[in-house]
Design an enzyme around this catalytic site. Structure first.
Site, mmCIF file in Angstrom:
data_model
loop_
_atom_site.group_PDB
_atom_site.id
_atom_site.type_symbol
_atom_site.label_atom_id
_atom_site.label_comp_id
_atom_site.label_asym_id
_atom_site.label_seq_id
_atom_site.Cartn_x
_atom_site.Cartn_y
_atom_site.Cartn_z
ATOM 1 N N ASN A 1 0.885 -1.164 0.000
ATOM 2 C CA ASN A 1 0.000 0.000 0.000
ATOM 3 C C ASN A 1 0.919 1.208 0.000
ATOM 4 O O ASN A 1 1.463 1.594 1.027
ATOM 5 C CB ASN A 1 -0.895 -0.026 1.246
ATOM 6 N N GLU B 1 -8.265 -6.044 4.638
ATOM 7 C CA GLU B 1 -8.113 -5.613 3.245
ATOM 8 C C GLU B 1 -6.847 -6.190 2.610
ATOM 9 O O GLU B 1 -6.836 -6.518 1.424
ATOM 10 C CB GLU B 1 -8.081 -4.080 3.179
ATOM 11 N N ARG C 1 -13.965 14.155 7.794
ATOM 12 C CA ARG C 1 -14.715 14.480 6.564
ATOM 13 C C ARG C 1 -16.187 14.642 6.890
ATOM 14 O O ARG C 1 -16.741 13.872 7.685
ATOM 15 C CB ARG C 1 -14.548 13.376 5.521
ATOM 16 N N HIS D 1 -13.500 1.878 -0.411
ATOM 17 C CA HIS D 1 -13.489 0.779 0.578
ATOM 18 C C HIS D 1 -14.030 -0.518 -0.032
ATOM 19 O O HIS D 1 -14.461 -1.412 0.698
ATOM 20 C CB HIS D 1 -14.365 1.093 1.819
ATOM 21 N N ARG E 1 -2.542 -1.933 -3.542
ATOM 22 C CA ARG E 1 -3.809 -1.240 -3.297
ATOM 23 C C ARG E 1 -3.829 0.024 -4.156
ATOM 24 O O ARG E 1 -2.882 0.808 -4.139
ATOM 25 C CB ARG E 1 -3.910 -0.854 -1.823
#
Ligand code: AMP
Length: 401
Positions: A7, A387, A243, A182, A93
Protein backbone atom coordinates in the site's frame (compact mmCIF):
# COMPACT_ATOMS: atom_id res chain seq x y z
CA UNK A 1 4.34 -19.41 -3.15
CA UNK A 2 3.91 -16.02 -1.55
CA UNK A 3 2.17 -12.73 -2.32
CA UNK A 4 3.51 -9.36 -1.20
CA UNK A 5 0.84 -6.68 -0.67
CA UNK A 6 1.98 -3.07 -0.99
CA UNK A 7 0.00 0.00 0.00
CA UNK A 8 2.13 2.77 -1.36
CA UNK A 9 1.37 6.36 -0.38
CA UNK A 10 3.11 9.57 -1.40
CA UNK A 11 5.62 9.34 1.48
CA UNK A 12 4.87 5.96 3.04
CA UNK A 13 4.77 2.26 2.22
CA UNK A 14 2.84 -0.40 4.11
CA UNK A 15 3.38 -4.04 3.28
CA UNK A 16 2.31 -7.53 4.24
CA UNK A 17 3.63 -10.88 3.03
CA UNK A 18 1.25 -13.85 2.76
CA UNK A 19 1.77 -17.57 2.29
CA UNK A 20 -0.56 -18.67 -0.51
CA UNK A 21 -0.97 -22.11 1.06
CA UNK A 22 -2.72 -21.25 4.32
CA UNK A 23 -2.93 -17.46 3.82
CA UNK A 24 -0.94 -16.82 6.97
CA UNK A 25 0.58 -13.32 7.23
CA UNK A 26 4.31 -14.09 7.43
CA UNK A 27 5.53 -10.52 7.83
CA UNK A 28 4.28 -6.96 7.76
CA UNK A 29 5.57 -3.48 8.30
CA UNK A 30 5.70 0.08 7.17
CA UNK A 31 8.04 2.73 5.96
CA UNK A 32 7.21 6.31 6.86
CA UNK A 33 8.60 9.72 5.95
CA UNK A 34 10.12 8.78 2.59
CA UNK A 35 12.29 11.67 1.39
CA UNK A 36 12.91 13.03 4.90
CA UNK A 37 16.13 12.62 6.89
CA UNK A 38 14.40 10.71 9.72
CA UNK A 39 12.66 7.99 7.73
CA UNK A 40 11.18 5.13 9.72
CA UNK A 41 11.25 1.40 9.00
CA UNK A 42 9.11 -0.94 11.10
CA UNK A 43 9.09 -4.67 10.48
CA UNK A 44 7.21 -7.54 12.13
CA UNK A 45 7.66 -11.18 11.20
CA UNK A 46 7.09 -14.70 12.44
CA UNK A 47 10.31 -16.47 13.41
CA UNK A 48 11.01 -20.18 12.92
CA UNK A 49 9.13 -20.98 16.18
CA UNK A 50 6.06 -19.06 15.05
CA UNK A 51 6.73 -16.23 17.53
CA UNK A 52 6.29 -12.61 16.45
CA UNK A 53 9.42 -10.47 16.24
CA UNK A 54 9.65 -6.76 15.56
CA UNK A 55 12.36 -4.34 14.58
CA UNK A 56 12.31 -0.57 14.21
CA UNK A 57 14.97 1.63 12.56
CA UNK A 58 15.27 5.33 11.88
CA UNK A 59 17.23 6.12 8.74
CA UNK A 60 16.97 8.35 5.69
CA UNK A 61 14.91 6.67 2.95
CA UNK A 62 15.32 8.83 -0.11
CA UNK A 63 12.75 7.26 -2.45
CA UNK A 64 10.14 4.54 -2.93
CA UNK A 65 12.84 2.52 -4.67
CA UNK A 66 15.11 2.62 -1.62
CA UNK A 67 12.08 1.85 0.58
CA UNK A 68 11.06 -1.25 -1.38
CA UNK A 69 14.68 -2.37 -1.41
CA UNK A 70 14.68 -2.13 2.42
CA UNK A 71 11.44 -4.12 2.60
CA UNK A 72 12.82 -6.95 0.47
CA UNK A 73 16.17 -6.98 2.34
CA UNK A 74 14.26 -7.09 5.66
CA UNK A 75 12.06 -9.96 4.45
CA UNK A 76 15.14 -11.87 3.35
CA UNK A 77 17.06 -11.21 6.57
CA UNK A 78 14.11 -12.39 8.67
CA UNK A 79 13.75 -15.56 6.62
CA UNK A 80 10.14 -14.69 5.68
CA UNK A 81 11.20 -14.63 2.02
CA UNK A 82 14.16 -16.74 0.93
CA UNK A 83 14.15 -15.44 -2.62
CA UNK A 84 12.10 -13.00 -4.71
CA UNK A 85 11.39 -15.97 -6.99
CA UNK A 86 8.98 -17.20 -4.26
CA UNK A 87 6.67 -14.26 -5.06
CA UNK A 88 3.86 -15.15 -7.45
CA UNK A 89 2.51 -11.61 -7.40
CA UNK A 90 2.80 -8.21 -5.81
CA UNK A 91 -0.68 -6.91 -5.01
CA UNK A 92 -0.98 -3.12 -4.98
CA UNK A 93 -3.81 -1.24 -3.30
CA UNK A 94 -5.09 1.43 -5.68
CA UNK A 95 -7.73 3.79 -4.30
CA UNK A 96 -9.20 5.01 -7.59
CA UNK A 97 -9.61 2.83 -10.66
CA UNK A 98 -11.91 5.22 -12.52
CA UNK A 99 -14.84 3.98 -14.61
CA UNK A 100 -13.17 1.09 -16.45
CA UNK A 101 -11.77 -1.30 -13.86
CA UNK A 102 -14.23 -3.70 -12.26
CA UNK A 103 -11.60 -6.40 -11.59
CA UNK A 104 -7.99 -6.51 -10.38
CA UNK A 105 -5.58 -5.93 -13.25
CA UNK A 106 -2.04 -7.11 -13.96
CA UNK A 107 -0.29 -3.79 -14.48
CA UNK A 108 1.13 -3.18 -17.93
CA UNK A 109 1.83 0.20 -19.51
CA UNK A 110 -1.81 0.62 -20.59
CA UNK A 111 -3.15 -0.10 -17.07
CA UNK A 112 -0.57 2.26 -15.54
CA UNK A 113 -1.65 4.95 -18.03
CA UNK A 114 -5.33 4.46 -17.05
CA UNK A 115 -4.47 4.77 -13.33
CA UNK A 116 -2.51 7.92 -14.22
CA UNK A 117 -5.47 9.34 -16.13
CA UNK A 118 -7.68 9.28 -13.01
CA UNK A 119 -5.16 11.20 -10.85
CA UNK A 120 -7.44 14.28 -11.00
CA UNK A 121 -10.11 12.16 -9.23
CA UNK A 122 -7.69 10.95 -6.50
CA UNK A 123 -4.81 13.44 -6.35
CA UNK A 124 -3.76 12.42 -2.83
CA UNK A 125 -3.66 8.68 -3.50
CA UNK A 126 -3.03 7.55 -7.07
CA UNK A 127 0.40 9.25 -7.53
CA UNK A 128 1.78 7.38 -4.49
CA UNK A 129 0.32 4.07 -5.74
CA UNK A 130 1.88 4.65 -9.16
CA UNK A 131 5.28 5.33 -7.58
CA UNK A 132 5.15 1.98 -5.77
CA UNK A 133 3.91 0.13 -8.86
CA UNK A 134 6.62 1.64 -11.07
CA UNK A 135 9.40 0.63 -8.67
CA UNK A 136 8.00 -2.90 -8.23
CA UNK A 137 7.78 -3.42 -11.99
CA UNK A 138 11.28 -2.08 -12.50
CA UNK A 139 12.95 -3.99 -9.65
CA UNK A 140 11.06 -7.27 -10.15
CA UNK A 141 10.10 -7.49 -13.83
CA UNK A 142 9.40 -11.22 -13.58
CA UNK A 143 6.84 -10.82 -10.72
CA UNK A 144 3.44 -9.59 -11.94
CA UNK A 145 2.23 -6.42 -10.23
CA UNK A 146 -1.53 -6.63 -9.72
CA UNK A 147 -3.55 -3.48 -9.04
CA UNK A 148 -6.54 -4.08 -6.73
CA UNK A 149 -8.91 -1.12 -6.82
CA UNK A 150 -10.99 0.27 -3.93
CA UNK A 151 -13.57 1.27 -6.53
CA UNK A 152 -13.85 -2.08 -8.36
CA UNK A 153 -16.49 -3.77 -6.16
CA UNK A 154 -18.83 -0.82 -6.70
CA UNK A 155 -18.72 -1.03 -10.50
CA UNK A 156 -21.89 -3.12 -10.47
CA UNK A 157 -23.96 -0.12 -9.31
CA UNK A 158 -26.67 0.80 -11.81
CA UNK A 159 -26.62 4.29 -13.35
CA UNK A 160 -29.61 5.25 -11.21
CA UNK A 161 -27.26 4.95 -8.22
CA UNK A 162 -23.97 6.10 -9.70
CA UNK A 163 -25.09 9.11 -11.74
CA UNK A 164 -25.43 12.55 -10.18
CA UNK A 165 -28.38 14.70 -11.23
CA UNK A 166 -25.99 17.06 -13.02
CA UNK A 167 -25.68 18.11 -16.69
CA UNK A 168 -24.76 15.08 -18.77
CA UNK A 169 -21.47 16.51 -20.09
CA UNK A 170 -19.98 16.38 -16.60
CA UNK A 171 -20.40 12.61 -16.79
CA UNK A 172 -19.52 12.02 -20.43
CA UNK A 173 -16.62 14.47 -20.69
CA UNK A 174 -15.31 14.66 -17.12
CA UNK A 175 -16.24 11.23 -15.71
CA UNK A 176 -18.04 12.89 -12.80
CA UNK A 177 -20.16 10.16 -11.23
CA UNK A 178 -20.27 8.19 -8.01
CA UNK A 179 -17.51 5.55 -7.77
CA UNK A 180 -17.50 4.43 -4.13
CA UNK A 181 -14.49 3.36 -2.08
CA UNK A 182 -13.49 0.78 0.58
CA UNK A 183 -14.64 -1.80 -2.01
CA UNK A 184 -11.98 -4.31 -1.00
CA UNK A 185 -13.21 -4.21 2.60
CA UNK A 186 -16.92 -4.34 1.69
CA UNK A 187 -16.24 -7.32 -0.58
CA UNK A 188 -14.16 -9.13 2.05
CA UNK A 189 -16.71 -8.79 4.87
CA UNK A 190 -19.55 -9.66 2.48
CA UNK A 191 -17.83 -12.97 1.68
CA UNK A 192 -17.26 -13.65 5.40
CA UNK A 193 -20.91 -12.75 6.12
CA UNK A 194 -22.10 -15.24 3.49
CA UNK A 195 -20.13 -17.96 5.29
CA UNK A 196 -21.72 -16.94 8.62
CA UNK A 197 -25.18 -16.96 6.97
CA UNK A 198 -24.48 -20.39 5.51
CA UNK A 199 -25.37 -19.59 1.91
CA UNK A 200 -23.56 -18.47 -1.24
CA UNK A 201 -22.74 -14.77 -1.47
CA UNK A 202 -24.79 -14.65 -4.69
CA UNK A 203 -27.89 -15.34 -2.55
CA UNK A 204 -27.15 -12.71 0.12
CA UNK A 205 -28.62 -9.24 0.55
CA UNK A 206 -26.40 -7.25 2.88
CA UNK A 207 -25.76 -3.77 4.21
CA UNK A 208 -22.06 -3.50 5.03
CA UNK A 209 -20.83 -0.61 7.15
CA UNK A 210 -17.10 0.10 7.04
CA UNK A 211 -16.65 2.55 9.91
CA UNK A 212 -13.10 3.75 10.48
CA UNK A 213 -11.53 7.16 10.17
CA UNK A 214 -13.05 7.05 6.71
CA UNK A 215 -16.51 5.48 6.64
CA UNK A 216 -18.87 4.12 4.04
CA UNK A 217 -22.02 2.03 3.70
CA UNK A 218 -22.71 -0.43 0.91
CA UNK A 219 -25.96 -2.03 -0.25
CA UNK A 220 -25.34 -5.50 -1.67
CA UNK A 221 -28.02 -7.41 -3.60
CA UNK A 222 -27.31 -11.04 -4.49
CA UNK A 223 -23.64 -10.50 -3.67
CA UNK A 224 -23.19 -7.46 -5.89
CA UNK A 225 -22.93 -3.80 -4.88
CA UNK A 226 -26.01 -1.81 -5.91
CA UNK A 227 -25.31 1.36 -3.94
CA UNK A 228 -22.68 2.90 -1.72
CA UNK A 229 -22.39 6.09 0.26
CA UNK A 230 -19.09 7.49 -1.03
CA UNK A 231 -19.16 9.24 -4.38
CA UNK A 232 -16.77 10.85 -6.84
CA UNK A 233 -14.32 11.02 -3.93
CA UNK A 234 -14.30 9.54 -0.42
CA UNK A 235 -15.96 12.72 0.94
CA UNK A 236 -19.64 11.86 0.43
CA UNK A 237 -21.86 9.90 2.78
CA UNK A 238 -21.42 9.12 6.45
CA UNK A 239 -19.99 11.37 9.17
CA UNK A 240 -16.26 10.53 9.28
CA UNK A 241 -13.22 11.36 11.42
CA UNK A 242 -12.41 14.62 9.64
CA UNK A 243 -14.72 14.48 6.56
CA UNK A 244 -18.20 15.95 6.55
CA UNK A 245 -19.98 13.32 4.45
CA UNK A 246 -23.32 14.45 2.98
CA UNK A 247 -23.89 18.20 3.01
CA UNK A 248 -25.70 20.69 0.83
CA UNK A 249 -23.11 21.51 -1.89
CA UNK A 250 -24.11 25.14 -1.46
CA UNK A 251 -21.97 25.15 1.70
CA UNK A 252 -18.91 25.13 -0.59
CA UNK A 253 -20.34 27.99 -2.66
CA UNK A 254 -21.05 29.95 0.52
CA UNK A 255 -17.49 29.38 1.75
CA UNK A 256 -16.12 30.46 -1.61
CA UNK A 257 -18.16 33.65 -1.71
CA UNK A 258 -18.23 34.66 1.94
CA UNK A 259 -15.29 33.11 3.81
CA UNK A 260 -12.53 34.05 1.37
CA UNK A 261 -11.62 30.42 0.85
CA UNK A 262 -10.19 29.16 -2.43
CA UNK A 263 -10.49 25.60 -3.77
CA UNK A 264 -7.62 24.39 -1.56
CA UNK A 265 -9.19 26.02 1.51
CA UNK A 266 -12.56 24.39 0.85
CA UNK A 267 -10.84 21.05 0.32
CA UNK A 268 -9.13 21.40 3.72
CA UNK A 269 -12.38 22.54 5.37
CA UNK A 270 -14.48 19.62 4.17
CA UNK A 271 -11.86 16.84 4.14
CA UNK A 272 -9.64 17.67 7.10
CA UNK A 273 -11.46 19.97 9.52
CA UNK A 274 -14.99 18.55 9.47
CA UNK A 275 -16.64 15.31 10.59
CA UNK A 276 -16.19 14.30 14.23
CA UNK A 277 -13.25 16.71 14.55
CA UNK A 278 -15.35 19.61 13.32
CA UNK A 279 -18.29 18.79 15.58
CA UNK A 280 -16.46 18.19 18.86
CA UNK A 281 -12.75 18.93 18.34
CA UNK A 282 -11.68 15.27 18.55
CA UNK A 283 -11.71 12.53 15.90
CA UNK A 284 -10.73 9.49 17.98
CA UNK A 285 -13.93 7.61 18.78
CA UNK A 286 -12.51 6.24 22.05
CA UNK A 287 -11.89 9.78 23.29
CA UNK A 288 -15.32 10.93 22.09
CA UNK A 289 -16.92 8.05 24.00
CA UNK A 290 -15.04 9.08 27.16
CA UNK A 291 -15.96 12.76 26.77
CA UNK A 292 -19.64 11.98 26.12
CA UNK A 293 -19.78 9.71 29.16
CA UNK A 294 -18.35 12.59 31.22
CA UNK A 295 -21.17 14.87 30.04
CA UNK A 296 -19.47 16.73 27.16
CA UNK A 297 -22.35 18.01 25.00
CA UNK A 298 -20.35 18.40 21.79
CA UNK A 299 -19.06 14.82 22.06
CA UNK A 300 -22.63 13.66 22.66
CA UNK A 301 -23.75 15.58 19.58
CA UNK A 302 -20.95 13.96 17.52
CA UNK A 303 -22.14 10.49 18.57
CA UNK A 304 -25.75 11.42 17.90
CA UNK A 305 -25.01 12.81 14.45
CA UNK A 306 -22.91 9.78 13.51
CA UNK A 307 -25.71 7.42 14.51
CA UNK A 308 -28.40 9.58 12.88
CA UNK A 309 -26.56 9.46 9.53
CA UNK A 310 -26.03 5.71 9.85
CA UNK A 311 -29.72 5.21 10.55
CA UNK A 312 -30.63 7.18 7.42
CA UNK A 313 -28.47 4.89 5.30
CA UNK A 314 -29.80 1.76 7.01
CA UNK A 315 -33.32 2.93 6.19
CA UNK A 316 -32.49 3.93 2.63
CA UNK A 317 -30.64 0.71 1.84
CA UNK A 318 -33.32 -1.44 3.51
CA UNK A 319 -35.83 0.22 1.19
CA UNK A 320 -33.54 -0.26 -1.80
CA UNK A 321 -32.86 -3.94 -1.09
CA UNK A 322 -36.35 -4.93 0.05
CA UNK A 323 -35.06 -7.93 1.97
CA UNK A 324 -31.93 -7.70 4.11
CA UNK A 325 -30.23 -10.87 5.40
CA UNK A 326 -27.61 -9.10 7.49
CA UNK A 327 -26.02 -5.82 8.49
CA UNK A 328 -22.26 -6.02 8.91
CA UNK A 329 -20.20 -3.68 11.08
CA UNK A 330 -16.47 -3.45 10.34
CA UNK A 331 -13.51 -1.02 10.58
CA UNK A 332 -11.96 0.41 13.76
CA UNK A 333 -15.27 1.96 14.90
CA UNK A 334 -17.57 -0.71 13.47
CA UNK A 335 -15.61 -3.49 15.16
CA UNK A 336 -15.08 -1.77 18.51
CA UNK A 337 -17.49 1.08 19.21
CA UNK A 338 -20.30 -0.61 21.14
CA UNK A 339 -22.21 2.66 21.59
CA UNK A 340 -22.29 3.61 17.91
CA UNK A 341 -23.61 0.15 16.95
CA UNK A 342 -26.28 0.41 19.68
CA UNK A 343 -27.39 3.91 18.70
CA UNK A 344 -27.38 3.22 14.94
CA UNK A 345 -29.59 0.15 15.34
CA UNK A 346 -31.87 1.50 18.08
CA UNK A 347 -35.61 1.65 17.34
CA UNK A 348 -35.33 -0.13 13.99
CA UNK A 349 -37.56 -3.09 14.93
CA UNK A 350 -39.93 -2.04 12.13
CA UNK A 351 -37.08 -2.81 9.71
CA UNK A 352 -36.52 -6.16 11.41
CA UNK A 353 -33.33 -4.93 13.07
CA UNK A 354 -32.86 -5.51 16.82
CA UNK A 355 -29.53 -5.62 18.61
CA UNK A 356 -28.96 -7.72 21.75
CA UNK A 357 -27.45 -5.27 24.24
CA UNK A 358 -25.39 -7.90 26.06
CA UNK A 359 -24.05 -9.53 22.88
CA UNK A 360 -23.22 -6.10 21.48
CA UNK A 361 -21.33 -5.11 24.64
CA UNK A 362 -19.42 -8.41 25.02
CA UNK A 363 -15.86 -7.19 24.74
CA UNK A 364 -14.06 -10.48 25.23
CA UNK A 365 -14.69 -11.57 21.66
CA UNK A 366 -12.71 -9.72 19.00
CA UNK A 367 -13.51 -12.10 16.18
CA UNK A 368 -16.51 -12.52 13.89
CA UNK A 369 -19.73 -12.52 15.88
CA UNK A 370 -23.50 -12.09 15.87
CA UNK A 371 -24.97 -9.30 18.00
CA UNK A 372 -28.69 -9.37 17.10
CA UNK A 373 -31.47 -10.41 19.41
CA UNK A 374 -33.61 -13.52 18.95
CA UNK A 375 -36.46 -11.36 17.57
CA UNK A 376 -34.35 -9.70 14.87
CA UNK A 377 -35.21 -10.92 11.36
CA UNK A 378 -32.05 -9.21 10.08
CA UNK A 379 -28.81 -10.64 11.43
CA UNK A 380 -26.41 -8.04 12.80
CA UNK A 381 -22.79 -9.13 12.46
CA UNK A 382 -19.43 -7.75 13.55
CA UNK A 383 -16.70 -8.90 11.15
CA UNK A 384 -13.11 -7.65 11.43
CA UNK A 385 -11.97 -6.53 8.01
CA UNK A 386 -8.73 -7.65 6.38
CA UNK A 387 -8.11 -5.61 3.24
CA UNK A 388 -4.52 -6.83 2.86
CA UNK A 389 -5.61 -10.48 2.83
CA UNK A 390 -8.33 -9.68 0.29
CA UNK A 391 -5.79 -7.89 -1.94
CA UNK A 392 -3.39 -10.86 -1.63
CA UNK A 393 -6.10 -13.37 -2.54
CA UNK A 394 -7.40 -11.28 -5.45
CA UNK A 395 -3.84 -10.79 -6.77
CA UNK A 396 -3.20 -14.54 -6.49
CA UNK A 397 -6.49 -15.38 -8.24
CA UNK A 398 -5.66 -12.91 -11.02
CA UNK A 399 -2.23 -14.36 -11.82
CA UNK A 400 -3.32 -17.98 -11.52
CA UNK A 401 -6.59 -17.62 -13.48
P1 AMP B 1 -9.63 2.65 11.22
O1 AMP B 1 -9.56 3.81 10.30
O2 AMP B 1 -10.43 1.50 10.69
O3 AMP B 1 -8.30 2.22 11.78
O4 AMP B 1 -10.47 3.15 12.52
C1 AMP B 1 -10.04 4.23 13.30
C2 AMP B 1 -11.16 4.61 14.27
O5 AMP B 1 -11.50 3.48 15.08
C3 AMP B 1 -10.78 5.73 15.25
O6 AMP B 1 -11.82 6.67 15.33
C4 AMP B 1 -10.65 5.01 16.56
O7 AMP B 1 -10.97 5.84 17.63
C5 AMP B 1 -11.68 3.91 16.41
N1 AMP B 1 -11.46 2.85 17.39
C6 AMP B 1 -10.42 1.99 17.45
N2 AMP B 1 -10.53 1.19 18.54
C7 AMP B 1 -11.66 1.57 19.18
C8 AMP B 1 -12.33 1.14 20.39
N3 AMP B 1 -11.84 0.17 21.14
N4 AMP B 1 -13.49 1.77 20.71
C9 AMP B 1 -14.00 2.76 19.95
N5 AMP B 1 -13.41 3.20 18.82
C10 AMP B 1 -12.27 2.63 18.45
Amino acid sequence: MKVLVLNSGSSSLKYQLFDCGDWRALASGLIARIGEPNGELRQTWLNANGATQTRQDTLPISSHEVGIDHIISGLRASGALADVAELVAIGHRVVHGGPNFSQPMIVDDAVAAEITSVIPLAPLHNPGHLAGIAVARQLFPSVPSVAVFDTAFHQTMPPTAYRYALPEFLYTEHRIRRYGFHGTSHHYVAKRAAIMLGKPLAQCNLITLHLGNGASACAIRHGRCVDTSMGLTPLEGLVMGTRCGDIDPAVAIYALKNLGLDAEGIDQLLNRQSGLLGICGVNDMREIDRLAAAGDERAELALGMTAHRLKKYLGAYSAELGTVDAIVFTGGIGENAVGIRQRACADLERLGIAIDTALNAARESNGERRIHSATSTVQVLVIPTNEELEIAQQAFATVTA
